[in-house]
Enzyme design. Sequence first.
Site, mmCIF file in Angstrom:
data_model
loop_
_atom_site.group_PDB
_atom_site.id
_atom_site.type_symbol
_atom_site.label_atom_id
_atom_site.label_comp_id
_atom_site.label_asym_id
_atom_site.label_seq_id
_atom_site.Cartn_x
_atom_site.Cartn_y
_atom_site.Cartn_z
ATOM 1 N N GLU A 507 -28.740 0.389 10.415
ATOM 2 C CA GLU A 507 -29.118 1.524 9.566
ATOM 3 C C GLU A 507 -30.616 1.773 9.681
ATOM 4 O O GLU A 507 -31.435 0.951 9.263
ATOM 5 C CB GLU A 507 -28.747 1.266 8.105
ATOM 6 C CG GLU A 507 -29.147 2.427 7.191
ATOM 7 C CD GLU A 507 -28.832 2.169 5.720
ATOM 8 O OE1 GLU A 507 -29.285 2.973 4.884
ATOM 9 O OE2 GLU A 507 -28.155 1.179 5.431
ATOM 10 N N LYS A 638 -14.727 -12.297 -2.467
ATOM 11 C CA LYS A 638 -14.765 -11.069 -1.661
ATOM 12 C C LYS A 638 -14.074 -9.894 -2.333
ATOM 13 O O LYS A 638 -13.528 -9.020 -1.668
ATOM 14 C CB LYS A 638 -14.144 -11.326 -0.270
ATOM 15 C CG LYS A 638 -14.839 -12.437 0.510
ATOM 16 C CD LYS A 638 -14.149 -12.783 1.792
ATOM 17 C CE LYS A 638 -14.853 -13.965 2.469
ATOM 18 N NZ LYS A 638 -14.177 -14.429 3.685
ATOM 19 N N ASP A 714 -21.307 -15.224 5.634
ATOM 20 C CA ASP A 714 -20.064 -14.458 5.723
ATOM 21 C C ASP A 714 -20.328 -13.042 5.240
ATOM 22 O O ASP A 714 -20.533 -12.822 4.040
ATOM 23 C CB ASP A 714 -18.988 -15.123 4.863
ATOM 24 C CG ASP A 714 -17.615 -14.501 5.067
ATOM 25 O OD1 ASP A 714 -17.554 -13.372 5.603
ATOM 26 O OD2 ASP A 714 -16.615 -15.123 4.677
ATOM 27 N N HIS A 812 -34.781 9.147 6.478
ATOM 28 C CA HIS A 812 -33.578 8.917 7.282
ATOM 29 C C HIS A 812 -33.528 9.845 8.483
ATOM 30 O O HIS A 812 -33.049 9.462 9.550
ATOM 31 C CB HIS A 812 -32.329 9.090 6.420
ATOM 32 C CG HIS A 812 -31.931 7.829 5.707
ATOM 33 N ND1 HIS A 812 -31.065 6.918 6.254
ATOM 34 C CD2 HIS A 812 -32.317 7.330 4.516
ATOM 35 C CE1 HIS A 812 -30.911 5.912 5.418
ATOM 36 N NE2 HIS A 812 -31.660 6.132 4.354
#
Length: 839
Positions: A507, A638, A714, A812
């Site tokens: 990104e 998660k 993870d 951006h």
Amino acid sequence: MKVWGAHGEFCARHQWEVIVATLALLACAASVERHGPGNRSEHCAGWARACPGLEAEYQAADAVIMTFVRCAALLYAYYQVLNLHKIASKYLLIIAGVFSTFASFIFTSALASLFWSELASIKDAPFLFLLVADVARGARMAKAGWSAGEDQGKRVGRALSLLGPTATLDTLLAILLVGVGALSGVPRLEHMCTFACLALLVDYIVFITFYPACLSLVADFATNRKEIAHDSPFSEEDLKPNPVVQRVKMIMAAGLLCVHLTSRWPWSANHGIIEGPIDASIPVPHDNILLHSYVKWFSVSADYIVIATLLCALIIKFIFFEEQRNWVYDMDDMTVKEVINDTDFSRKPKFSVGDDSNSEVSTQTDEAGNVEDMEWPTLSPSSSASKLNAKKRPMVECLELYRSGACTSLSDEEVIMLVEQSHIPMHRLEAVLEDPLRGVRLRRRVIASRFNNETAIKQLPYLNYDYSKVLNACCENVIGYIGVPVGYAGPLVVDGKPYMIPMATTEGALVASTNRGAKAIGSRGVTSVVEDVGMTRAPAVKLPNVVRAHECRQWIDNKENYALLKEAFDSTSRFARLQEIHVGVDGATLYLRFRATTGDAMGMNMVSKGAENALKLLKTFFRDMEVISLSGNYCSDKKAAAINWIKGRGKRVVCETVISSENLRTIFKTDAKTLSRCNKIKNLSGSALAGSIGGNNAHAANMVTAIFIATGQDPAQNVTSSNCSTNMEAYGENGEDLYVTCTMPSLEVGTVGGGTVLTGQGACLEILGVKGAGTRPAENSARLASLICATVLAGELSLMAALVNSDLVKSHMRHNRSTLNVQTANVEPYTVALKVPPS
């Protein structure tokens, strides 16, 4: 330049004529023998005899010097051969280059015997020639002329047009320089230097005629077998000489020419004629010339022992050990192509052409970054791996070898045959072959053939990666790897120490934004508090009825019984220590949420193992208990869950800092009141209205995930680990400074195990100084958690400032818009065609 180009193109286009003519001249020159009155060649010419007077010059010092010259010549020749080896086919181009050198040597010897008989008796002439022969320029021409997709004659012609003038100047300079030795007055040195000058001249002539023809011929053969390498595109800039160096060479040549013109010229009318009568009593048996040559060349002496030992060592190394190195590469790729590692790591791996090189070349990019598709390379019959793969053995024989544990002796095609017939499981290729890279390579071939996606598979890189650390730890059925760019933000001062924070992300603007936040924090830094809450696992167990479920819950709540369960849990690990068992009830089903500290490991497997052992003990007291699942989602892992937000999981971290009004004004272009007001409306009220759990922040998940990927955590655990509450309020006497805190109650991190064992991820942990286990349990994992929370704080600050200033879209558009994939499209007006049914 045009003349050189035309000459090179002519030699390349008439390769067979040039080669045959060269061989014919070579045969003629080698067979020439002078006869007649006054000719002393029958006594002096040839390698079998020595000219009288020269043998007396062999003294002890001379033997030492000449031994050194011979060794240097052999080593230099070996280095030159390796250069050719790295350019293209190990054997084909070496044959061309070595034969060119050999031809030059024979021509030189023949001319020396024909015109200067005393030169022919120099027994060190072969070594001397090895020192003066420039095989490197042949390698440069090979790199330029070895290509496909273009007329080979023009390619070689263009290469010679660039190399020809430079080779001419270099040859002239070398002749003048070596020729100085011919002015010394020392007979032996004069003979050697004269021979060297002659060798340089002949080698130059062979280079501009015979070698281009050989190169073109070899390239034609290789093209027919699709052995052309696409990894080394020809660049004229690589061959253009440095103008400064050329000027220096010309000045040196002019100076040496003056030396020669003002000195005694070594060639005289009677030079090389042995004065004095020939001793007729010395028998020269013509029928024993071969024996005489053998005795002379292979006499046992100290210098010959040294030379023979070195020569044998080089031959053994090149034939066996170089082949062993290539053999490793052979088994590491789809067919056989040798990987040539480039010291420039910004480029993709190179692959040499030909015989025993290895590889499916994944992809290659041109200067514009566009991907060029590559073909699966083919084997050359000269390679050892080709001989192994030449004939596929019957299935029965291959299966017998596999079952006997000799799978490593099977060829690639035989292994694939066993995989296709379901004798070798696809996921066990690495273990069966005892070679992780070969297992990955063959799996790629099977997948490409089975799913007809060869082009896509080739674009996925897989070379230059240590798969031994991946097996049974990080991934299965591996077919390659994905490279993610890693940037750094910082320095970010945390608890008085500056850190450079590695962030792996795709990104744009994320690293730049975080870096701006770190700059605003400045030397005042961030203060952190870390609490090791512990990792959790919550099995779901079912009792026959609610009464038994209630009894089980009461039994667990008893301190003595809990101690029994804790002992069973802790016995499974040196680091796992049970902290509590929180019981959730749903009818007759109990959810036992085990929470334990796990040292510097993230600890999911550790806690699961301990929970399983505790359940075995619990079942001895409640035999009617049924274990439904080792994880009942009450952990919760998660998934967005209030229990982690409330009770915590992993590490609970709180960070704070104060941003001065000056930094707010100069860096963020805003003030404390504006930021605190935006934070309340956006991060608190807006998140509450959306019903968010743990989402009272601007974009904590961005920084968490970037550091997770960089440090081998993870990535899926960013769901829980990104729980963050960001708070901002005016601070100071005038309320112009900004007090900022970030609270993250469930940050799940570790510095040992999992992806932390991989090379790149371990390097990022090393950058932060938290790799591996700390001196105290959980020391490094706690420090990593505090650094992540501090980075989140920096990113939160920067984004909030960008939002209040409407800078988000601008940044951006500047950082997150790639120009490589943007294509101009012709936008046509959108029209709708109405279909009217027939009446």
